[in-house]
Design a protein around this motif. Structure first.
Motif, PDB file in Angstrom:
ATOM      1  N   LEU A  17      22.210 -34.624 -15.245  1.00  0.00           N
ATOM      2  CA  LEU A  17      21.649 -34.387 -13.853  1.00  0.00           C
ATOM      3  C   LEU A  17      21.795 -35.724 -13.051  1.00  0.00           C
ATOM      4  CD1 LEU A  17      19.943 -32.088 -12.260  1.00  0.00           C
ATOM      5  CD2 LEU A  17      17.768 -33.149 -13.224  1.00  0.00           C
ATOM      6  N   VAL A  18      22.648 -35.743 -12.014  1.00  0.00           N
ATOM      7  CA  VAL A  18      22.816 -36.549 -11.512  1.00  0.00           C
ATOM      8  C   VAL A  18      22.239 -36.876 -10.127  1.00  0.00           C
ATOM      9  CG1 VAL A  18      25.119 -37.121 -12.454  1.00  0.00           C
ATOM     10  CG2 VAL A  18      24.858 -35.778 -10.326  1.00  0.00           C
ATOM     11  N   LYS A  19      21.494 -35.556  -9.669  1.00  0.00           N
ATOM     12  CA  LYS A  19      21.010 -35.548  -8.482  1.00  0.00           C
ATOM     13  C   LYS A  19      19.922 -34.614  -8.224  1.00  0.00           C
ATOM     14  CE  LYS A  19      22.093 -35.020  -3.243  1.00  0.00           C
ATOM     15  NZ  LYS A  19      23.186 -34.572  -2.395  1.00  0.00           N
ATOM     16  N   VAL A  20      18.744 -35.038  -7.641  1.00  0.00           N
ATOM     17  CA  VAL A  20      17.812 -33.820  -7.473  1.00  0.00           C
ATOM     18  C   VAL A  20      17.524 -33.882  -5.829  1.00  0.00           C
ATOM     19  CG1 VAL A  20      15.267 -33.202  -7.656  1.00  0.00           C
ATOM     20  CG2 VAL A  20      16.591 -34.307  -9.708  1.00  0.00           C
ATOM     21  N   ALA A  21      17.836 -32.707  -5.394  1.00  0.00           N
ATOM     22  CA  ALA A  21      17.816 -32.650  -4.017  1.00  0.00           C
ATOM     23  C   ALA A  21      16.618 -32.102  -3.273  1.00  0.00           C
ATOM     24  CB  ALA A  21      19.371 -31.890  -3.390  1.00  0.00           C
ATOM     25  N   PHE A  22      15.492 -31.848  -4.098  1.00  0.00           N
ATOM     26  CA  PHE A  22      14.348 -31.519  -3.497  1.00  0.00           C
ATOM     27  C   PHE A  22      13.286 -32.342  -3.606  1.00  0.00           C
ATOM     28  CE2 PHE A  22      14.408 -29.780  -7.567  1.00  0.00           C
ATOM     29  CZ  PHE A  22      13.044 -30.131  -8.025  1.00  0.00           C
ATOM     30  N   THR A  23      12.082 -32.194  -2.994  1.00  0.00           N
ATOM     31  CA  THR A  23      10.814 -32.866  -3.256  1.00  0.00           C
ATOM     32  C   THR A  23       9.913 -31.879  -3.448  1.00  0.00           C
ATOM     33  OG1 THR A  23      10.202 -32.780  -0.886  1.00  0.00           O
ATOM     34  CG2 THR A  23      11.395 -34.714  -1.629  1.00  0.00           C
ATOM     35  N   GLU A  24       8.961 -32.111  -4.700  1.00  0.00           N
ATOM     36  CA  GLU A  24       8.067 -31.191  -5.072  1.00  0.00           C
ATOM     37  C   GLU A  24       7.096 -30.897  -3.934  1.00  0.00           C
ATOM     38  OE1 GLU A  24       7.162 -33.064  -9.431  1.00  0.00           O
ATOM     39  OE2 GLU A  24       6.440 -34.303  -7.643  1.00  0.00           O
ATOM     40  N   GLY A  25       7.006 -29.583  -4.034  1.00  0.00           N
ATOM     41  CA  GLY A  25       6.301 -28.645  -2.716  1.00  0.00           C
ATOM     42  C   GLY A  25       7.028 -28.366  -1.395  1.00  0.00           C
ATOM     43  N   GLN A  26       8.241 -28.704  -1.520  1.00  0.00           N
ATOM     44  CA  GLN A  26       9.090 -28.178  -0.404  1.00  0.00           C
ATOM     45  C   GLN A  26       9.384 -27.005  -0.084  1.00  0.00           C
ATOM     46  OE1 GLN A  26      12.696 -30.535  -0.694  1.00  0.00           O
ATOM     47  NE2 GLN A  26      13.913 -29.445   0.903  1.00  0.00           N
ATOM     48  N   GLU A  27       9.443 -26.466   1.231  1.00  0.00           N
ATOM     49  CA  GLU A  27      10.007 -25.160   1.300  1.00  0.00           C
ATOM     50  C   GLU A  27      11.524 -25.254   1.509  1.00  0.00           C
ATOM     51  OE1 GLU A  27       8.393 -22.366   1.879  1.00  0.00           O
ATOM     52  OE2 GLU A  27       6.164 -23.253   1.921  1.00  0.00           O
ATOM     53  N   VAL A  28      12.260 -24.305   0.779  1.00  0.00           N
ATOM     54  CA  VAL A  28      13.581 -24.117   0.704  1.00  0.00           C
ATOM     55  C   VAL A  28      13.784 -22.771   1.119  1.00  0.00           C
ATOM     56  CG1 VAL A  28      13.636 -26.007  -1.165  1.00  0.00           C
ATOM     57  CG2 VAL A  28      13.382 -23.674  -1.801  1.00  0.00           C
TER      58      VAL A  28
END
Length: 228
Positions: A17-28
């Motif tokens: 896993l080289v990238k996590v593109a979200f933050t916890e609790g984010q609306e996507v």
């Protein structure tokens, strides 16, 4: 309270896993990038498949030229029918190999595409299950993150079976004429107003109750899964 949709996001290929593109609790939104698996091995596999097809295509082109020569010679008895048939079989074999190469390229491209993990729904991300840098597998049980669709949201509730006839008598053809109020535990504060969506197709014989489901727009997010 029940989320309209809940999805545990998994990787479909193994890798780092080289990238996590979200933050916890984010609306996507549907299609937003959530994470990326190291694409290098899958890009290499794709390049190899493309090169293999180019090699096989060159062999097929040469075999077809030879087949045409044999066809011309056969007309003047310059070669045998057997030689021509053997060459034709070789052309057919190489043509099938090129088709297999196309399938291998498509498979490699799919795996490469899977290294970018996108949101399948509109929703809110939960707590991240895996940190960047870890090796993840398609078979991992926990997934990367859980997405929950909160707008709209549903409430499942029950009424006594004696209410069934009254529900039927006052229901229109679509079954959507009932307004449902979601009330807080104090029984005075109305949290949201929604519409009845489903009357279950059976009455629970053990409790003598009928299950119903109502949908709420939940634009103010006053309703939360498993609350009430």
């Amino acid at each position: 309270m029940q989320a309209f949709n809940t999805v545990t996001v998994h990787t479909r290929v193994d890798g780092q896993l080289v990238k996590v593109a979200f933050t916890e609790g984010q609306e996507v939104k549907t299609g937003d990038l959530l994470a990326q698996i190291d694409p290098a091995p899958y890009q290499a596999a794709l390049d190899q498949a493309v090169a293999k097809k180019a090699q096989d295509n060159a062999q097929l082109t040469n075999a077809r030229l030879d087949l045409q020569r044999y066809a011309d010679l056969l007309k003047t008895d310059g070669t045998t029918q057997q030689t021509y048939d053997t060459q034709k079989a070789l052309v057919d074999q190489l043509a099938a190999t090129v088709k297999a190469d196309d399938a291998a390229i498509a498979s490699a491209q799919v795996n490469l595409d899977y290294t970018n993990i996108h949101s399948p729904i509109d929703g809110r991300t939960g707590i991240r299950q895996v940190d960047q840098g870890n090796i993840v597998h398609a078979a991992d049980a926990g997934g990367l993150v859980v997405l929950t669709q909160l707008k709209p949201i549903s409430i499942i509730f029950t009424l006594p079976e004696t209410a069934f006839l009254k529900l039927q008598e006052n229901q229109d053809a679509t079954g959507s004429n009932y307004t449902v109020l979601a009330v807080a535990r104090d029984n005075t504060n109305v949290l949201a107003t929604g519409q009845l969506a489903v009357i279950d197709n059976e009455i629970d014989p053990t409790t003598g109750t009928l299950k119903l489901k109502a949908n709420f727009a939940n634009e103010n997010l006053h309703l939360w899964p498993a609350s009430l």
